[in-house]
Design an enzyme around this catalytic site. Sequence first.
Site, PDB file in Angstrom:
ATOM      1  N   SER A   9       0.777  -1.327   0.138  1.00  0.00           N
ATOM      2  CA  SER A   9       0.068  -0.119  -0.041  1.00  0.00           C
ATOM      3  C   SER A   9       0.959   1.220   0.028  1.00  0.00           C
ATOM      4  CB  SER A   9      -0.935  -0.064   1.141  1.00  0.00           C
ATOM      5  OG  SER A   9      -1.603   1.218   1.339  1.00  0.00           O
ATOM      6  N   HIS A  34      -1.157  -1.017  -4.426  1.00  0.00           N
ATOM      7  CA  HIS A  34      -2.339  -0.880  -3.641  1.00  0.00           C
ATOM      8  C   HIS A  34      -2.337   0.511  -3.294  1.00  0.00           C
ATOM      9  CE1 HIS A  34      -5.819  -2.131  -1.474  1.00  0.00           C
ATOM     10  NE2 HIS A  34      -5.605  -1.250  -0.661  1.00  0.00           N
ATOM     11  N   ASP A  36      -4.811   3.395  -1.795  1.00  0.00           N
ATOM     12  CA  ASP A  36      -6.096   3.880  -0.910  1.00  0.00           C
ATOM     13  C   ASP A  36      -6.633   5.040  -1.172  1.00  0.00           C
ATOM     14  OD1 ASP A  36      -6.043   1.274   0.886  1.00  0.00           O
ATOM     15  OD2 ASP A  36      -3.980   1.974   1.339  1.00  0.00           O
ATOM     16  N   MET A  38      -9.132   7.846  -0.155  1.00  0.00           N
ATOM     17  CA  MET A  38     -10.170   8.319   0.865  1.00  0.00           C
ATOM     18  C   MET A  38     -10.483   9.774   0.656  1.00  0.00           C
ATOM     19  SD  MET A  38      -8.065   6.981   4.187  1.00  0.00           S
ATOM     20  CE  MET A  38      -6.993   5.402   4.067  1.00  0.00           C
ATOM     21  N   HIS A  67      -8.443   1.001  -4.199  1.00  0.00           N
ATOM     22  CA  HIS A  67      -9.585   0.794  -3.299  1.00  0.00           C
ATOM     23  C   HIS A  67     -10.048   2.198  -2.978  1.00  0.00           C
ATOM     24  CE1 HIS A  67     -10.242  -0.307   1.323  1.00  0.00           C
ATOM     25  NE2 HIS A  67     -11.199  -0.553   0.611  1.00  0.00           N
ATOM     26  N   MET A  69     -12.306   4.189  -0.904  1.00  0.00           N
ATOM     27  CA  MET A  69     -13.115   4.445   0.513  1.00  0.00           C
ATOM     28  C   MET A  69     -13.784   5.683   0.448  1.00  0.00           C
ATOM     29  SD  MET A  69     -10.296   2.708   3.085  1.00  0.00           S
ATOM     30  CE  MET A  69      -8.927   3.033   2.209  1.00  0.00           C
ATOM     31  N   MET A 138     -11.870  -5.904   5.151  1.00  0.00           N
ATOM     32  CA  MET A 138     -11.252  -5.133   5.951  1.00  0.00           C
ATOM     33  C   MET A 138     -10.867  -5.580   7.480  1.00  0.00           C
ATOM     34  SD  MET A 138     -10.194  -2.180   4.238  1.00  0.00           S
ATOM     35  CE  MET A 138      -9.862  -1.189   5.731  1.00  0.00           C
ATOM     36  N   ASP A 171      -6.930  -6.365   4.187  1.00  0.00           N
ATOM     37  CA  ASP A 171      -6.249  -4.985   4.186  1.00  0.00           C
ATOM     38  C   ASP A 171      -6.434  -4.399   5.523  1.00  0.00           C
ATOM     39  OD1 ASP A 171      -5.161  -2.566   4.162  1.00  0.00           O
ATOM     40  OD2 ASP A 171      -6.499  -1.781   2.502  1.00  0.00           O
TER      41      ASP A 171
END
Length: 213
Positions: A9, A34, A36, A38, A67, A69, A138, A171
């Site tokens: 990540s 990966h 992330d 947000m 991913h 979120m 998660m 994750d």
Amino acid sequence: MNKILIAPSILSADFSKLGEEVRAVERSGADWIHVDVMDGHFVPNITMGPLVVKSIRPVTKLPIDVHLMIKEPERYIESFAKAGADIITFHIESEGEPKEIIRLIKYFKKHVGVSIKPNTDIKLIAPILKMVDMVLVMTVEPGFGGQGFIADCLPKIEEVRKIFSKDIEVDGGINESFAKDVIAKGANVIVAGTSIFGTKDYKDAIKNLRGGN
């Protein structure tokens, strides 16, 4: 058993030299990168957007695993797809119609993942499992890197494996010890941030997460 894949990540990478960090984990045996994402709404933190994906796409041949979120994933799928994402994962708890989100991701010819939070019942994802390529479980509450692994999530991984034969990604707070636990429960894609980027030897860290192979 599906091959064990390691997805570092980049949330834990040194952003002052992000391209170098991505190249380094690729050379060290990583399988995916990966990312992330947000938005400050679905989760309290704000991280990165499509421009980061676009910036790392030319420096790696590895699949970029995004991913989301975020509160309204359908608004950003096109941007991430065009930026170079290979896998786009949305949260079942986000707003929007899951089947429509999946169709949109497939429209851009990307692999589809669906993610569930630690306290989310897997019954919520059961109706769409045939439509997705991956389930992301998660093992921390999404929103911040560096959290501790929630061991109570291990039975959920096993439950998902009983009804889903494709990739199961995990994750959140994964180190060498917890990697063994989640693999034993049926996971085959391990996301790790600090336990890779926080070490001096990325190759050794990746090897250990994979179980010494």
